[in-house]
Design an enzyme around this catalytic site. Structure first.
Site, PDB file in Angstrom:
ATOM      1  N   ARG A 177       0.817  -1.217   0.000  1.00  0.00           N
ATOM      2  CA  ARG A 177       0.000   0.000   0.000  1.00  0.00           C
ATOM      3  C   ARG A 177       0.854   1.271   0.000  1.00  0.00           C
ATOM      4  O   ARG A 177       0.548   2.260   0.664  1.00  0.00           O
ATOM      5  CB  ARG A 177      -0.964   0.008   1.196  1.00  0.00           C
ATOM      6  CG  ARG A 177      -1.853  -1.215   1.283  1.00  0.00           C
ATOM      7  CD  ARG A 177      -2.753  -1.375   0.070  1.00  0.00           C
ATOM      8  NE  ARG A 177      -3.569  -2.573   0.182  1.00  0.00           N
ATOM      9  CZ  ARG A 177      -3.229  -3.772  -0.320  1.00  0.00           C
ATOM     10  NH1 ARG A 177      -2.104  -3.905  -0.995  1.00  0.00           N
ATOM     11  NH2 ARG A 177      -4.033  -4.821  -0.171  1.00  0.00           N
ATOM     12  N   SER A 199     -11.394  -0.210   2.195  1.00  0.00           N
ATOM     13  CA  SER A 199     -10.672  -0.520   3.432  1.00  0.00           C
ATOM     14  C   SER A 199     -10.177   0.752   4.106  1.00  0.00           C
ATOM     15  O   SER A 199      -9.625   1.640   3.456  1.00  0.00           O
ATOM     16  CB  SER A 199      -9.485  -1.443   3.141  1.00  0.00           C
ATOM     17  OG  SER A 199      -9.919  -2.681   2.631  1.00  0.00           O
ATOM     18  N   GLU A 228      -5.360   3.617   5.405  1.00  0.00           N
ATOM     19  CA  GLU A 228      -5.200   3.342   3.979  1.00  0.00           C
ATOM     20  C   GLU A 228      -5.962   4.360   3.146  1.00  0.00           C
ATOM     21  O   GLU A 228      -5.551   4.721   2.056  1.00  0.00           O
ATOM     22  CB  GLU A 228      -5.707   1.927   3.684  1.00  0.00           C
ATOM     23  CG  GLU A 228      -5.520   1.443   2.274  1.00  0.00           C
ATOM     24  CD  GLU A 228      -5.881  -0.025   2.132  1.00  0.00           C
ATOM     25  OE1 GLU A 228      -6.637  -0.344   1.196  1.00  0.00           O
ATOM     26  OE2 GLU A 228      -5.429  -0.844   2.953  1.00  0.00           O
TER      27      GLU A 228
END
Length: 291
Positions: free
Chosen positions: A159, A208, A279
């Site tokens: 990420r 998310s 995130e």
């Protein structure tokens, strides 16, 4: 270059919150994108928005030029076993074009409701695969010009990429592999069924919320163990289906979603001693307080 002022971002975000962008542009070509970024360098910061997932925008708005790629910057083409797509092309369209051409390797992206430009920026992934696994290179444009960067040069990791504010992924090249369309279709169906069974796919969310702290402790599991499934502040609720999602229960604001995040992060830190890292990308003056 066409610029619009005070464009409401709530209609462009999947969670349905956010105030106006001071400036908004939908460039159709690399040249138009470059022109917009040069202009913005003298005026305001730059933010990008694809399908509006993975984004939480401030309720009072964003003092920036918000860019949404369109036209040639959302096209999808095939060159042999490689797919060339504009940064604004959706993962769904790229996957469908690849499948129809008998190419696979991008099936994991069926679980990622976004664009390939956003996928590269955060090295998005699902079910054991990520953009780094298929990326040949990306054309990155900023106010100083443009350049092609490989996955290594982009420092793609979990990420993460080395892209900075003002860097826009205008085009990506993906390395695919021959695969029967029926096999691709079956794999996608299986992944989508798995996603539907575990995630709130029929609710308004931004995807998310948190990165997983470790391979042993997932963010959703940690929040669930803190008893926070279904926890609600204002119109924002931690999903009863998957605790790493925040649902808009009908009248949520971005402030509500942020308050839920603050609570979940504090409770996980208290119980497990880990600091959750978000995130979701914040647009505007949003931030989490220090623990």
């Amino acid at each position: 270059m066409n610029l619009a002022e005070q464009v409401e971002l709530a209609r462009f975000t999947t969670i349905g919150t956010g105030g106006p962008a001071r400036w908004f542009a939908e460039p159709l070509t690399v040249a138009e994108l470059g022109e917009a970024l040069v202009w913005a360098r003298r005026e305001v910061d730059v933010e990008t928005i694809g399908l509006g997932s993975n984004v939480l925008a401030h309720d009072r708005g964003v003092d920036a030029l918000v860019v949404r790629l369109a036209g040639e910057l959302a096209r999808v083409e095939l060159e042999g076993r490689e797919q060339v797509a504009g940064g604004g092309a959706t993962n769904a369209v790229c996957l469908r074009r690849a499948r129809d051409a008998g190419l696979g390797g991008f099936e994991f992206a069926s679980a990622i409701p976004g664009t390939v430009g956003g996928g590269v920026r955060m090295n998005a992934g699902a079910y054991g695969r990520e953009f780094r696994d298929v990326l040949v290179d990306a054309l990155v444009v900023n106010a100083d010009g443009q350049r092609h960067l490989t996955a290594d040069e982009l420092e793609l990791a979990y990420r993460h990429s080395s892209l900075r504010p003002g860097d826009v992924v205008a085009e990506v090249r993906l390395r695919l592999e021959p695969r029967e369309p029926a096999e691709v279709k079956a794999r996608v169906a299986a992944l989508l069924a798995q996603r539907k069974s575990t995630q709130p796919t029929n609710k308004r969310t931004f995807g998310s919320v948190w990165k997983n702290p470790s391979a042993q402790l997932g963010a959703g599991s940690a929040i669930e163990q803190c008893g926070l499934k279904g926890h609600r502040i204002g119109g924002a609720v931690i999903s009863p289906r998957h605790a790493n999602f925040i649902e808009n229960a009908g009248d949520a604001s971005s402030a509500d979603a942020l308050a839920v995040m603050v609570e979940a992060r504090a409770r996980v830190h208290e119980r497990f001693g880990v600091e959750l890292e978000h995130e979701v990308r914040f647009l505007g003056p949003l931030e989490l307080p220090a623990l």
